[in-house]
Design an enzyme around this catalytic site. Sequence first.
Site, short mmCIF file in Angstrom:
data_model
loop_
_atom_site.label_atom_id
_atom_site.label_comp_id
_atom_site.label_asym_id
_atom_site.label_seq_id
_atom_site.Cartn_x
_atom_site.Cartn_y
_atom_site.Cartn_z
N GLY A 44 0.80 -1.22 0.00
CA GLY A 44 0.00 0.00 0.00
C GLY A 44 0.83 1.26 0.00
N ALA A 45 1.93 1.26 -0.75
CA ALA A 45 2.85 2.41 -0.75
C ALA A 45 2.53 3.42 -1.85
CB ALA A 45 4.29 1.92 -0.89
N GLY B 65 -0.87 7.96 0.66
CA GLY B 65 -1.12 8.05 2.09
C GLY B 65 0.04 7.66 2.97
N LEU B 66 -0.28 6.88 4.00
CA LEU B 66 0.74 6.47 4.98
C LEU B 66 1.87 5.69 4.34
CD1 LEU B 66 -1.28 5.20 8.08
CD2 LEU B 66 0.17 7.23 7.94
N TYR C 104 -14.50 -3.26 10.07
CA TYR C 104 -13.18 -2.63 10.04
C TYR C 104 -12.48 -2.83 11.38
CZ TYR C 104 -9.44 0.79 9.77
OH TYR C 104 -8.20 1.38 9.80
#
Length: 326
Positions: A50-51, A54-55, A207
């Site tokens: 998930g790069a 965002g984070l 979640y």
Amino acid sequence: MAVAAVAALLAALSGVLWLAARRFVGPGVQQLHGGGDSGLMHGKTVLITGANSGLGRATAAALLRLGARVIMGCRDRARAEEAAGQLRRELRQAGGREPGSDGGAAGELVVRELDLASLRSEEPRLDVLINNAGIFQCPYMKTEDGFEMQFGVNHLGHFLLTNLLLGLLKNSAPSRIVVVSSKLYKYGDINFEDLNSEQSYNKSFCYSRSKLANILFTRELARRLEGTNVTVNVLHPGIVRTNLGRHIHIPLLVRPLFNLVSWAFFKTPVEGAQTSVYLASSPEVEGVSGKYFGDCKEEELLPKAMDESVARKLWDISEVMVGILK
């Protein structure tokens, strides 16, 4: 009545702006741990899921500045290459050398599709795995493998990825695994009778359940990795302004106020990434494993997140769900 309502709104906005000013002129914004040592991660290979944004993107940028070789693990190569190009340009414009250039302090930025066979054959070592990718409060939908999306992406996907890379991590020891969870784990429970949410679905609860699963997974993995010189820790980044909340509907009339509040009180991605970078790089946590962190400090967990029997049962069921055990 109208005058009173306007006055109340103005007072509220004034309070928001005052607190925002305090945040930026006061001591609230922490400096990035290890930010002064540009070679801290030189020679280290880090895989981040998930790069693209965002984070994850902020984490990749910080670790590149520390000299790491950063692999952006992705499923959509075109999006990842676009994000990598933007990141290289930003680092160059900020005054540092482009990642991968000769003679610079910045590390190397690589894009890899999450193809485990090629990843294990092409990468001789893996020093840090950061399980960062996630999805937040989406409508009910399923992954390609038929799992409820939030549980599948946030927990099962990283459970499988980590297990398949354990051999490489052990061969590269001392190595680290970093798992990104959330404070919202407090509102979740593990319902073994309906892990796939087929009987009922509440996007907020699901979640939270997936984030609780992240913590239980981390603690059980730490137990199994004792003596291997591979550590694993879990963190919450706080409330961060990212696109993670793209599935949350905010009424049009409320959006300006929401944007103002988020600007004033939410962390930026750079601030939210601090604890991920800290756990991936800091000598202060060398040998530390199975702990929960926030703002670069260890924090206490609720009893349900430390239930060893639930953690072991979740591990066993997850192995079957992802096909590690038939």
